[in-house]
Design a protein around this motif. Sequence first.
Motif, PDB file in Angstrom:
ATOM      1  N   SER A  91      -3.958   0.076  -3.528  1.00  0.00           N
ATOM      2  CA  SER A  91      -5.016   0.470  -2.585  1.00  0.00           C
ATOM      3  C   SER A  91      -5.522  -0.772  -1.859  1.00  0.00           C
ATOM      4  CB  SER A  91      -6.160   1.153  -3.323  1.00  0.00           C
ATOM      5  OG  SER A  91      -6.902   0.186  -4.042  1.00  0.00           O
ATOM      6  N   TYR A  92      -6.185  -0.536  -0.731  1.00  0.00           N
ATOM      7  CA  TYR A  92      -6.781  -1.616   0.059  1.00  0.00           C
ATOM      8  C   TYR A  92      -7.746  -2.421  -0.818  1.00  0.00           C
ATOM      9  CZ  TYR A  92      -9.395  -3.792   3.900  1.00  0.00           C
ATOM     10  OH  TYR A  92     -10.008  -4.682   4.747  1.00  0.00           O
ATOM     11  N   GLU A  93      -8.515  -1.704  -1.624  1.00  0.00           N
ATOM     12  CA  GLU A  93      -9.484  -2.379  -2.503  1.00  0.00           C
ATOM     13  C   GLU A  93      -8.790  -3.222  -3.561  1.00  0.00           C
ATOM     14  OE1 GLU A  93     -12.425   1.362  -2.611  1.00  0.00           O
ATOM     15  OE2 GLU A  93     -13.129  -0.299  -3.841  1.00  0.00           O
ATOM     16  N   GLN A  94      -7.732  -2.653  -4.171  1.00  0.00           N
ATOM     17  CA  GLN A  94      -6.991  -3.419  -5.189  1.00  0.00           C
ATOM     18  C   GLN A  94      -6.430  -4.712  -4.595  1.00  0.00           C
ATOM     19  OE1 GLN A  94      -4.158  -0.432  -6.307  1.00  0.00           O
ATOM     20  NE2 GLN A  94      -5.326   0.248  -8.096  1.00  0.00           N
ATOM     21  N   ARG A 108       0.838  -1.202   0.000  1.00  0.00           N
ATOM     22  CA  ARG A 108       0.000   0.000   0.000  1.00  0.00           C
ATOM     23  C   ARG A 108       0.876   1.256   0.000  1.00  0.00           C
ATOM     24  NH1 ARG A 108      -3.069   1.336   3.834  1.00  0.00           N
ATOM     25  NH2 ARG A 108      -2.640  -0.208   5.435  1.00  0.00           N
ATOM     26  N   SER A 142      -6.630  -3.400   8.320  1.00  0.00           N
ATOM     27  CA  SER A 142      -6.901  -1.968   8.264  1.00  0.00           C
ATOM     28  C   SER A 142      -6.673  -1.238   9.582  1.00  0.00           C
ATOM     29  CB  SER A 142      -8.337  -1.724   7.791  1.00  0.00           C
ATOM     30  OG  SER A 142      -9.262  -2.166   8.759  1.00  0.00           O
ATOM     31  N   LEU A 193      -5.658   3.410   6.707  1.00  0.00           N
ATOM     32  CA  LEU A 193      -5.980   3.363   5.271  1.00  0.00           C
ATOM     33  C   LEU A 193      -5.819   4.755   4.642  1.00  0.00           C
ATOM     34  CD1 LEU A 193      -9.076   0.963   5.135  1.00  0.00           C
ATOM     35  CD2 LEU A 193      -6.643   0.420   4.835  1.00  0.00           C
ATOM     36  N   ARG A 194      -5.400   5.697   5.420  1.00  0.00           N
ATOM     37  CA  ARG A 194      -5.173   7.069   4.966  1.00  0.00           C
ATOM     38  C   ARG A 194      -6.427   7.626   4.281  1.00  0.00           C
ATOM     39  NH1 ARG A 194      -0.866   8.231   1.549  1.00  0.00           N
ATOM     40  NH2 ARG A 194      -0.276  10.014   2.803  1.00  0.00           N
ATOM     41  N   GLU A 195      -7.568   7.371   4.943  1.00  0.00           N
ATOM     42  CA  GLU A 195      -8.827   7.924   4.429  1.00  0.00           C
ATOM     43  C   GLU A 195      -8.803   9.437   4.596  1.00  0.00           C
ATOM     44  OE1 GLU A 195     -10.964   6.185   2.889  1.00  0.00           O
ATOM     45  OE2 GLU A 195     -10.456   4.139   3.492  1.00  0.00           O
TER      46      GLU A 195
END
Length: 402
Positions: free
Chosen positions: A90-93, A85, A318, A290-292
């Motif tokens: 990304s977390y989703e990827q 990451r 996360s 997650l650096r939101e």
Amino acid sequence: MIMTLWRNARLATMAGPEPWGWIEHGALLTEGDTIRWVGDDAALPAGLQPEREVDLGGALLTPGLIDCHTHLVYGGQRAREFELRLQGASYEQIARAGGGIRSTVAATRAASDDELFASARERARTLMREGVTTLEIKSGYGLSAEHEARCLRIARRLGRELPLSVRSTCLSAHALPPEFDGRADDYIAAVCAWLPQLQAEGLVDAVDVFCENIAFSPAQTRRVFDAAKALGLPVKLHAEQLSDQGGAALAASYGALSCDHLEWLSDEGVRAMATAGTVAVLLPGAFYFLRETRLPPIAALREAGVPIALASDHNPGSSPGLSLLLMLNMGCTFFRLTPEEALRGVTVHAARALGLHDRGTLAAGQRADFVAWDLQHPNELAYWFGRNPCRRRIVAGVEATT
Ligand code: DI6
Ligand code: FE
């Protein structure tokens, strides 16, 4: 039952009209595992005769802290994913490429019961050393009838073997296990089918779902909630973490105890939660890791009177942190909660997020779970970070060690 007078303390009772429920020269009387009386040190009613007295030396006392959202039981760790990451994935990827939760599922299935228990016990002890007396633990890294039951049994065993209350939540609808690839609806049917067995074994206090575009849809969430309701089990939801799925409003329509994460919560979701009395559990550790950048709608939640709780969300993907006090600090720095709101978030409101009414404040009739801190003022709980001011932890009336 032995009565003990805990005196010479400054109390943040988190009950009553005073800010912090403050009592400057306070004392507390316990009888067995229950608080009998709380008040001014000089005002113990005649007729209450303690057998034992403990001088707390002017320490600050708060209710025991409650971490109402963790995924504590799992195998392995995901530091390599953290590196990826940092390099831009990304977390989703990572999740879509079969890493993420699935890699923890593989490690969890491969671990023995004793390994899972030992690693979870170590994590629980770390949380306890900072004043945690009640802990929620979700399943969700087993993802089969056998492995979900195993993880929930380990959660129950932690509650039996440690001076700690454990509430266990079935989060079998956390991710799609590889053996159900392309068959999410079939997996949901399987989850609904094994839920009664888990319930019959006494392993489940609540049912949760990860409702997200990388996890399960609102329609699938409904099916799990219907199965939970049929068994009389309360529900909660991982809602609106990465996108707005309308999950919060859906959960509220089932009278959910809590909706958790909520960065993408809509106004409609806020209103539905307020009407249903659903607690908003904010998870600043996941937001940070997650650096939101999108904040949960704090002002709208406050205005609507939705109770706000804070939790660690401890999990290997996360939020690998094990400090609930750091979550108080982050709840204030990132989400602009007041320090008093932050403490409510890990006491009264966290209790409510778990459906527990016997804890979260220092008041007569409550469970005798409390913590003595080496601090002058309760606002310091949200102020320091990387320092542990917890001095004594009393669980069900008994001084506990970790
Ligand atoms: N939301 C989260 O942030 C965690 N689970 C969930 O539903 C992440 C779990 C993981 O990455 O292992
Ligand atoms: Fe979570």
